[in-house]
Design an enzyme around this catalytic site. Structure first.
Site, PDB file in Angstrom:
ATOM      1  N   LYS A 211       0.837  -1.202   0.000  1.00  0.00           N
ATOM      2  CA  LYS A 211       0.000   0.000   0.000  1.00  0.00           C
ATOM      3  C   LYS A 211       0.870   1.250   0.000  1.00  0.00           C
ATOM      4  CE  LYS A 211      -3.466   2.423   2.708  1.00  0.00           C
ATOM      5  NZ  LYS A 211      -4.446   2.420   3.789  1.00  0.00           N
ATOM      6  N   GLU A 217      10.348  -4.673   4.718  1.00  0.00           N
ATOM      7  CA  GLU A 217      10.389  -6.088   4.341  1.00  0.00           C
ATOM      8  C   GLU A 217      10.128  -6.253   2.843  1.00  0.00           C
ATOM      9  OE1 GLU A 217       8.756  -4.755   6.829  1.00  0.00           O
ATOM     10  OE2 GLU A 217       8.951  -5.980   8.647  1.00  0.00           O
ATOM     11  N   GLY A 275      -4.900  -1.804   4.859  1.00  0.00           N
ATOM     12  CA  GLY A 275      -4.136  -2.958   4.389  1.00  0.00           C
ATOM     13  C   GLY A 275      -4.857  -4.269   4.658  1.00  0.00           C
ATOM     14  N   HIS A 392      -6.707 -32.920  17.868  1.00  0.00           N
ATOM     15  CA  HIS A 392      -5.633 -33.760  18.418  1.00  0.00           C
ATOM     16  C   HIS A 392      -4.485 -32.919  18.965  1.00  0.00           C
ATOM     17  CE1 HIS A 392      -7.398 -37.564  17.124  1.00  0.00           C
ATOM     18  NE2 HIS A 392      -7.916 -36.831  16.156  1.00  0.00           N
TER      19      HIS A 392
END
Ligand SMILES: O=P(O)(O)OC[C@H]1O[C@](O)(CO)[C@@H](O)[C@@H]1O
Length: 552
Positions: A211, A217, A275, A392
């Site tokens: 954006k 990053e 975002g 589980h």
């Protein structure tokens, strides 16, 4: 409830007092409620677009529901909702409209915001994205050496990654064969290295999705990928290679150009799209390539159908409002701190991660939209895994632990990939688990029932299930693009409802800023700058020192 006046303090309302009183001696008994009230399931089951939502196994009775609806009235959830749909600047701290709902308006709708018809803008970009995607899908768009594109790599993080990757996984059955999407998000170089390892640069196209086009990053990964491309293509002109192998999605088209991507290969969106609310904007370009414009149109129609339900249904029948209010009840009155999302659909395996950003970046706030402190707990910690894997792993705690964990169970009548084991329809076995879990959580198992099975008295307590553990069951005919759009919009509006009750700005995210700033400041110290290291606290200095002694 005007912005100038600030939000209504929910705890000052008559409805809040009523809820406090109810909560003080609330003794939920789902066994009795179901036995005494044959109309309960009918009253608490709702249809919103294609979603069938059963809230009857929630810890809610008519009194609680009436008080929650009164709370919604008294803090004016509907007024705030209408302000959002109108395009008022309800993102107060950034002085922006909040108009993700405009991204899915049909082309013949109009919506004037700040003097501009945003629907025209939205569809102009969508048409360009669709045309681009068709070119890639048909093979008309080739790499610089003339090879057909086989892999599209989306580079983005947060909302510029989580939505596309979640939807790409969810809609696996709708993807075009021979065309794969991959996603690079983490600045950990391992992410780019492992994602690119077996790819051929000649048939790889990158979509840089950001954006702001300023995210460390994403820009770092985009540079890494550019280098990988140029190295791999060997000798190709850099500008030509970038033009054929890089496109961008951003609100900051000037920065896209600075990066070297031709603005003709860039798709824009607007500051009124947060975002985490952007998968249905051009940020979904990788998804459009994967499932095609038709699939994406269906996705948008699904979003729109849920928007219309949220915008027009009475609050008492309004599923996102009811689910948001129930979450307020669990959080603020029954002391729940986390919320599990348990999709009985393997293809939704990234949905909980997607919801973590949507809900926690939106509602993890300590001040209200006028800057005053919140008056009650906000936010919920969202988490989950697809069933039956979760069964589980962590269901033990949900069934018998000491914490109350409201859980949303999601399932589909028709599987994406039907399979039979001998004579047994495996999907039915899977669904039997879905039905069994909410039943066990709601109704439990008494000591007498355990004894009746011949259990030794000493271990009877360990085998008792208290029940009265709240769940919502969400079902739909199948996980189609349209249904996925409805599901995402449902959670967007649940999040909105909670934020409106708490009086917070669910559309800013200042809480991510400090860490970003400090990372920039610490970076030289990590690289060996003694002066920068000396400015750090003792713990950080010691950790950096450990790194520098152990790096290879
Ligand atoms: O799309 P951008 O501007 O690169 O931002 C990525 C993400 O970073 C944030 O701003 C903060 O984490 C998110 O809200 C956003 O989705």
């Amino acid at each position: 409830m005007s912005d100038a006046a600030g939000p209504v303090d929910p705890t000052s309302t008559e409805a809040w007092s009523r809820l406090t009183t109810i909560a003080s001696d609330f003794a939920p008994d789902l066994r009795r409620w179901f036995a005494d009230d044959p109309g309960r399931v009918g009253r608490l089951t709702f249809d919103a677009a294609d979603l069938h939502v059963d809230l009857s196994k929630g810890l809610v009775d008519d009194d609680v529901l009436a008080a929650l609806l009164a709370l919604a009235e008294q803090v004016d959830v509907a007024g705030r909702r209408d302000a959002m749909f109108r395009g008022d600047h309800i993102n107060v701290t950034e002085d922006r409209a909040v108009l993700h709902t405009a991204l899915r308006l049909p082309a013949d709708a109009t919506l004037q915001v700040d003097g501009q018809d945003v629907v025209d803008d939205v569809h102009e970009v969508l048409d360009r994205v669709y045309a681009f995607a068709e070119q890639v899908r048909s093979g008309a768009w080739t790499g610089v050496t003339g090879e057909r594109i086989r892999t599209v790599v989306n580079i983005g993080i947060g909302g510029s990654d989580l939505g596309p990757v979640m939807a790409y996984e969810a809609l696996a059955a709708y993807r075009q064969d021979g065309l794969e999407c991959r996603f690079i998000s983490n600045i950990d170089p391992t992410d780019a290295a492992t994602t690119l390892a077996d790819l051929d640069p000649a048939s790889t196209l990158f979509i840089v999705s950001s954006k702001t086009f300023g995210t460390l990053e994403t820009l770092t990964n985009a540079r890494l990928c550019k280098q990988w491309l140029l190295d791999g293509l060997g000798g190709q002109d850099a500008a030509d290679a970038v033009a054929k192998h890089f496109v961008a999605v951003s609100t900051a088209l000037d920065k896209v150009a600075d990066f070297g991507i031709d603005p003709a290969n860039a798709f824009g969106f607007w500051d009124w799209v947060g975002g985490r609310y952007s998968v249905d904007s051009a940020i979904g370009t990788s998804l459009v390539v994967a499932i095609g414009p038709e699939g994406f149109r269906d996705l948008l129609s699904g979003f729109h159908a849920m928007d219309e339900h949220f915008r027009t249904a009475d609050l008492a029948e309004n599923v996102p409002v009811l689910m948001g209010l129930l979450n307020v009840w669990y959080t603020n009155f029954l002391d729940a701190q986390t919320h599990a999302v348990l999709p009985y659909a393997q293809l939704l395996h990234r949905f909980p991660a997607y919801l973590q950003q949507l809900t926690m970046e939106s509602n993890g706030k300590g001040v209200r939209w006028d800057g005053s402190p919140v008056t009650t707990d906000t936010g919920e910690v969202f988490w989950g895994e697809p069933g039956t894997n979760g069964q589980h792993a962590f269901y033990q705690l949900i069934h018998q632990g000491t914490r109350l964990i409201p859980a949303d169970f999601i399932a589909f009548a028709t599987p994406a990939y039907p399979l039979v084991d001998g004579a047994q329809d495996v999907h039915e076995l899977f669904l039997a688990n879905f039905f069994a879990q909410t039943r066990a959580l709601a109704f439990g198992k008494t000591a007498d029932e355990v004894r009746a099975e011949g259990t030794r008295e000493e271990i009877v307590p360990a085998r008792v299930f208290s029940g009265n553990r709240p769940t919502a069951s969400i079902m739909a005919p199948a996980l189609t693009p349209g249904v996925l759009g409805q599901l995402i919009a449902l959670y967007e509006h649940i999040t909105f409802t909670q934020g409106a009750v708490w009086g917070i700005d669910s559309f800013d995210q200042w809480g991510v800023e400090l860490g970003k700033q400090l990372a920039q400041q610490i970076s030289p110290a990590v690289g060996g700058d003694a002066e920068a290291a000396a400015q750090q606290d003792a713990s950080t200095q010691a950790l950096i020192d450990y790194y520098r002694r152990h790096r290879s």
